[in-house]
Design an enzyme around this catalytic site. Structure first.
Site, PDB file in Angstrom:
ATOM      1  N   ASP A   6       0.865  -1.188   0.000  1.00  0.00           N
ATOM      2  CA  ASP A   6       0.000   0.000   0.000  1.00  0.00           C
ATOM      3  C   ASP A   6       0.897   1.232   0.000  1.00  0.00           C
ATOM      4  O   ASP A   6       1.511   1.554   1.022  1.00  0.00           O
ATOM      5  CB  ASP A   6      -0.891  -0.033   1.254  1.00  0.00           C
ATOM      6  CG  ASP A   6      -1.482   1.328   1.593  1.00  0.00           C
ATOM      7  OD1 ASP A   6      -1.664   2.158   0.684  1.00  0.00           O
ATOM      8  OD2 ASP A   6      -1.777   1.560   2.790  1.00  0.00           O
ATOM      9  N   ILE A   7       1.005   1.913  -1.154  1.00  0.00           N
ATOM     10  CA  ILE A   7       1.846   3.109  -1.232  1.00  0.00           C
ATOM     11  C   ILE A   7       0.952   4.335  -1.057  1.00  0.00           C
ATOM     12  O   ILE A   7       0.201   4.711  -1.961  1.00  0.00           O
ATOM     13  CB  ILE A   7       2.631   3.145  -2.572  1.00  0.00           C
ATOM     14  CG1 ILE A   7       3.467   1.858  -2.718  1.00  0.00           C
ATOM     15  CG2 ILE A   7       3.510   4.397  -2.644  1.00  0.00           C
ATOM     16  CD1 ILE A   7       4.174   1.705  -4.061  1.00  0.00           C
ATOM     17  N   GLY A   8       0.996   4.934   0.143  1.00  0.00           N
ATOM     18  CA  GLY A   8       0.241   6.142   0.446  1.00  0.00           C
ATOM     19  C   GLY A   8       1.153   7.353   0.403  1.00  0.00           C
ATOM     20  O   GLY A   8       2.362   7.220   0.162  1.00  0.00           O
ATOM     21  N   ASN A   9       0.611   8.537   0.666  1.00  0.00           N
ATOM     22  CA  ASN A   9       1.423   9.762   0.594  1.00  0.00           C
ATOM     23  C   ASN A   9       2.355   9.942   1.785  1.00  0.00           C
ATOM     24  O   ASN A   9       3.256  10.775   1.738  1.00  0.00           O
ATOM     25  CB  ASN A   9       0.520  10.978   0.436  1.00  0.00           C
ATOM     26  CG  ASN A   9      -0.023  11.086  -0.976  1.00  0.00           C
ATOM     27  OD1 ASN A   9       0.718  11.391  -1.900  1.00  0.00           O
ATOM     28  ND2 ASN A   9      -1.302  10.793  -1.160  1.00  0.00           N
ATOM     29  N   THR A  10       2.148   9.165   2.866  1.00  0.00           N
ATOM     30  CA  THR A  10       3.034   9.232   4.027  1.00  0.00           C
ATOM     31  C   THR A  10       3.755   7.910   4.250  1.00  0.00           C
ATOM     32  O   THR A  10       4.950   7.884   4.538  1.00  0.00           O
ATOM     33  CB  THR A  10       2.236   9.597   5.302  1.00  0.00           C
ATOM     34  OG1 THR A  10       1.552  10.837   5.080  1.00  0.00           O
ATOM     35  CG2 THR A  10       3.157   9.740   6.510  1.00  0.00           C
ATOM     36  N   THR A  11       3.013   6.806   4.093  1.00  0.00           N
ATOM     37  CA  THR A  11       3.524   5.501   4.502  1.00  0.00           C
ATOM     38  C   THR A  11       3.417   4.488   3.363  1.00  0.00           C
ATOM     39  O   THR A  11       2.448   4.509   2.608  1.00  0.00           O
ATOM     40  CB  THR A  11       2.655   4.966   5.672  1.00  0.00           C
ATOM     41  OG1 THR A  11       2.504   5.995   6.639  1.00  0.00           O
ATOM     42  CG2 THR A  11       3.265   3.758   6.335  1.00  0.00           C
ATOM     43  N   ASP A 109      -6.193   3.553  -3.212  1.00  0.00           N
ATOM     44  CA  ASP A 109      -6.402   3.188  -1.804  1.00  0.00           C
ATOM     45  C   ASP A 109      -7.889   3.176  -1.465  1.00  0.00           C
ATOM     46  O   ASP A 109      -8.359   2.335  -0.709  1.00  0.00           O
ATOM     47  CB  ASP A 109      -5.611   4.121  -0.861  1.00  0.00           C
ATOM     48  CG  ASP A 109      -5.798   5.605  -1.136  1.00  0.00           C
ATOM     49  OD1 ASP A 109      -6.479   5.977  -2.116  1.00  0.00           O
ATOM     50  OD2 ASP A 109      -5.250   6.402  -0.356  1.00  0.00           O
ATOM     51  N   ASP A 129     -10.956   6.538   5.448  1.00  0.00           N
ATOM     52  CA  ASP A 129      -9.517   6.286   5.556  1.00  0.00           C
ATOM     53  C   ASP A 129      -8.832   7.559   6.037  1.00  0.00           C
ATOM     54  O   ASP A 129      -8.753   8.562   5.320  1.00  0.00           O
ATOM     55  CB  ASP A 129      -8.964   5.843   4.192  1.00  0.00           C
ATOM     56  CG  ASP A 129      -7.584   5.212   4.313  1.00  0.00           C
ATOM     57  OD1 ASP A 129      -6.790   5.661   5.169  1.00  0.00           O
ATOM     58  OD2 ASP A 129      -7.286   4.284   3.548  1.00  0.00           O
ATOM     59  N   THR A 184      -3.827  27.045  25.025  1.00  0.00           N
ATOM     60  CA  THR A 184      -3.712  26.978  23.567  1.00  0.00           C
ATOM     61  C   THR A 184      -3.585  25.532  23.076  1.00  0.00           C
ATOM     62  O   THR A 184      -4.252  25.125  22.121  1.00  0.00           O
ATOM     63  CB  THR A 184      -2.480  27.787  23.094  1.00  0.00           C
ATOM     64  OG1 THR A 184      -2.539  29.070  23.702  1.00  0.00           O
ATOM     65  CG2 THR A 184      -2.439  27.918  21.588  1.00  0.00           C
TER      66      THR A 184
HETATM   67  N1  LIG Z   1      -0.648   4.116  15.306  1.00  0.00           N
HETATM   68  C1  LIG Z   1      -0.804   5.408  14.993  1.00  0.00           C
HETATM   69  N2  LIG Z   1      -1.379   6.260  15.865  1.00  0.00           N
HETATM   70  C2  LIG Z   1      -1.534   7.550  15.550  1.00  0.00           C
HETATM   71  N3  LIG Z   1      -1.174   8.083  14.391  1.00  0.00           N
HETATM   72  C3  LIG Z   1      -0.573   7.303  13.519  1.00  0.00           C
HETATM   73  C4  LIG Z   1      -0.375   5.921  13.761  1.00  0.00           C
HETATM   74  N4  LIG Z   1       0.199   5.397  12.692  1.00  0.00           N
HETATM   75  C5  LIG Z   1       0.359   6.422  11.823  1.00  0.00           C
HETATM   76  N5  LIG Z   1      -0.100   7.558  12.316  1.00  0.00           N
HETATM   77  C6  LIG Z   1      -0.143   8.856  11.666  1.00  0.00           C
HETATM   78  O1  LIG Z   1      -0.946   8.688  10.516  1.00  0.00           O
HETATM   79  C7  LIG Z   1      -0.375   9.376   9.406  1.00  0.00           C
HETATM   80  C8  LIG Z   1      -0.230   8.477   8.218  1.00  0.00           C
HETATM   81  O2  LIG Z   1      -1.369   7.694   8.040  1.00  0.00           O
HETATM   82  P1  LIG Z   1      -1.388   6.631   6.876  1.00  0.00           P
HETATM   83  O3  LIG Z   1      -2.723   5.994   6.929  1.00  0.00           O
HETATM   84  O4  LIG Z   1      -0.194   5.756   6.931  1.00  0.00           O
HETATM   85  O5  LIG Z   1      -1.265   7.624   5.629  1.00  0.00           O
HETATM   86  P2  LIG Z   1      -1.124   7.394   4.061  1.00  0.00           P
HETATM   87  O6  LIG Z   1      -1.974   6.194   3.717  1.00  0.00           O
HETATM   88  O7  LIG Z   1      -1.648   8.659   3.505  1.00  0.00           O
HETATM   89  O8  LIG Z   1       0.328   7.174   3.751  1.00  0.00           O
HETATM   90  C9  LIG Z   1       0.985   9.866   9.851  1.00  0.00           C
HETATM   91  O9  LIG Z   1       0.921  11.272   9.892  1.00  0.00           O
HETATM   92  C10 LIG Z   1       1.220   9.274  11.231  1.00  0.00           C
HETATM   93  O10 LIG Z   1       1.765  10.233  12.113  1.00  0.00           O
HETATM   94  C1  LIG Z   2      -7.277  11.281  -1.735  1.00  0.00           C
HETATM   95  C2  LIG Z   2      -5.881  10.681  -1.700  1.00  0.00           C
HETATM   96  C3  LIG Z   2      -4.846  11.797  -1.833  1.00  0.00           C
HETATM   97  C4  LIG Z   2      -5.680   9.962  -0.337  1.00  0.00           C
HETATM   98  O1  LIG Z   2      -4.341   9.539  -0.225  1.00  0.00           O
HETATM   99  P1  LIG Z   2      -3.676   9.078   1.167  1.00  0.00           P
HETATM  100  O2  LIG Z   2      -4.177   9.969   2.234  1.00  0.00           O
HETATM  101  O3  LIG Z   2      -4.169   7.666   1.416  1.00  0.00           O
HETATM  102  O4  LIG Z   2      -2.210   9.110   0.965  1.00  0.00           O
HETATM  103  C5  LIG Z   2      -5.710   9.590  -2.820  1.00  0.00           C
HETATM  104  O5  LIG Z   2      -6.734   8.646  -2.715  1.00  0.00           O
HETATM  105  C6  LIG Z   2      -5.729  10.203  -4.199  1.00  0.00           C
HETATM  106  O6  LIG Z   2      -4.734  10.685  -4.675  1.00  0.00           O
HETATM  107  N1  LIG Z   2      -6.921  10.162  -4.872  1.00  0.00           N
HETATM  108  C7  LIG Z   2      -7.126  10.655  -6.214  1.00  0.00           C
HETATM  109  C8  LIG Z   2      -8.410  11.415  -6.369  1.00  0.00           C
HETATM  110  C9  LIG Z   2      -9.649  10.634  -5.997  1.00  0.00           C
HETATM  111  O7  LIG Z   2      -9.606   9.638  -5.278  1.00  0.00           O
HETATM  112  O8  LIG Z   2     -10.744  11.047  -6.438  1.00  0.00           O
HETATM  113  K   LIG Z   3      -4.337   5.319   2.878  1.00  0.00           K
END
Ligand SMILES: Nc1ncnc2c1ncn2[C@@H]1O[C@H](COP(=O)(O)OP(=O)(O)O)[C@@H](O)[C@H]1O
Ligand SMILES: CC(C)(COP(=O)(O)O)[C@@H](O)C(=O)NCCC(=O)O
Ligand SMILES: [K+]
Length: 260
Positions: A6-11, A109, A129, A184
């Site tokens: 699963d290649i996401g924008n963070t992980t 995703d 998600d 704050t």
């Molecule tokens: N177990 C966790 N608890 C809280 N936050 C988390 C946990 N795992 C990841 N995160 C946070 O979730 C974010 C990434 O979520 P993720 O679903 O992996 O993103 P993506 O699919 O966009 O790559 C990161 O900013 C990270 O800090």
């Molecule tokens: C909305 C998203 C950026 C989410 O990405 P993620 O947070 O999982 O990294 C990704 O699903 C994406 O690039 N979507 C394309 C546009 C769409 O789904 O309509």
């Molecule tokens: K995701």
């Protein structure tokens, strides 16, 4: 066995399945992209850690929303397993119909999350998600993906807030003590966590009104466990939803796959 990526924008999540059993899930950052040799080294380390070898895997499946990483990771997997990975697209048999305007534009995703929920939760359902972005994905009672919503993710909104202001302190956002923040940091924590939880409650209510019926709700992604407990709506948390979806799609689209 099958590797799911699963290649996401963070992980980047890397899962290993034997049949429908998830044996392991490991995470890499997608913020610092590696070369294909770099990803091969990571894959080797992960399989070693779990006492497995590449030969045990019949194939792999990638979902990616980061095109620049897809090609490099795909090439790494091909070298590593000696076989091209299956790459998720709207053209595969997903087990449901995509009824949005531009199926090719929907994030993979989102497609995988729905596939993960389809055999596990009653229809209609909404998958949420909570990753870099927060997505809502609606499947109606006839297995039609109608679309959904895209919001800034919790961390993305938090970073934007701190980046655009002069006086707001950096700090972790965990449990808000109460809604009316007394300092704050409490105000920011409440705003982020309760604000997102209330947005989810309100949007689910509106989705159900538009659908004309109640929907099952299932949440996944990095922020699910932090935000969902603050929602009033009954929401299932399934951290491995996307990986389960990838495995199901792999099985449905390869002749060697074993059934659920
Ligand atoms: N177990 C966790 N608890 C809280 N936050 C988390 C946990 N795992 C990841 N995160 C946070 O979730 C974010 C990434 O979520 P993720 O679903 O992996 O993103 P993506 O699919 O966009 O790559 C990161 O900013 C990270 O800090
Ligand atoms: C909305 C998203 C950026 C989410 O990405 P993620 O947070 O999982 O990294 C990704 O699903 C994406 O690039 N979507 C394309 C546009 C769409 O789904 O309509
Ligand atoms: K995701």
């Amino acid at each position: 066995m099958v590797l799911t990526i699963d290649i996401g924008n963070t992980t980047i999540g890397i899962g290993g399945f034997q049949g429908n059993k998830l044996l392991f899930i490991e995470k890499l950052s997608s913020r610092r992209p590696l070369s294909d040799a770099g990803y091969i080294e990571k894959l080797n380390m992960i399989l070693n850690k779990h006492g497995l070898s590449a030969e045990a895997f019949e194939g792999s499946m990638i979902s990616s929303v980061v095109p620049s990483v897809t090609a490099v990771f795909s090439s790494a997997l091909e070298t590593f397993l000696g076989r091209k990975p299956l790459i998720l697209s709207h053209k595969l048999d997903l087990g449901y119909e995509i009824c949005t305007e531009f199926p090719e534009k929907v994030g993979c995703d989102r497609l995988a999350d729905i596939a993960g929920a389809i055999s596990r939760y009653s229809l209609p359902f909404v998958t949420i998600d909570l990753g870099t972005a927060t997505t809502f994905n609606v499947l109606d009672e006839n297995r039609r993906f109608l679309g959904g919503l895209i919001l800034p993710g919790v961390g993305t909104a938090h970073r934007a807030l701190l980046g655009k202001t002069a006086q707001l302190p950096k700090g972790d956002i965990h449990m808000p003590a109460h809604t009316i923040g007394a300092n704050t940091q409490e105000c920011i924590t409440g705003g982020m966590l309760l604000g997102n939880a209330c947005a989810i409650d309100g949007l689910i209510r509106r989705i159900q009104t538009e659908l004309g019926q109640k929907a099952t709700v299932v949440a996944t992604g990095g922020y699910a466990t932090t935000v969902i407990p603050h929602c009033e709506t009954k929401i299932h948390i399934d951290q491995n939803l996307l990986m389960k979806g990838l495995r199901s799609i792999y099985e449905n689209n390869t002749s060697t796959g074993s059934p659920d």
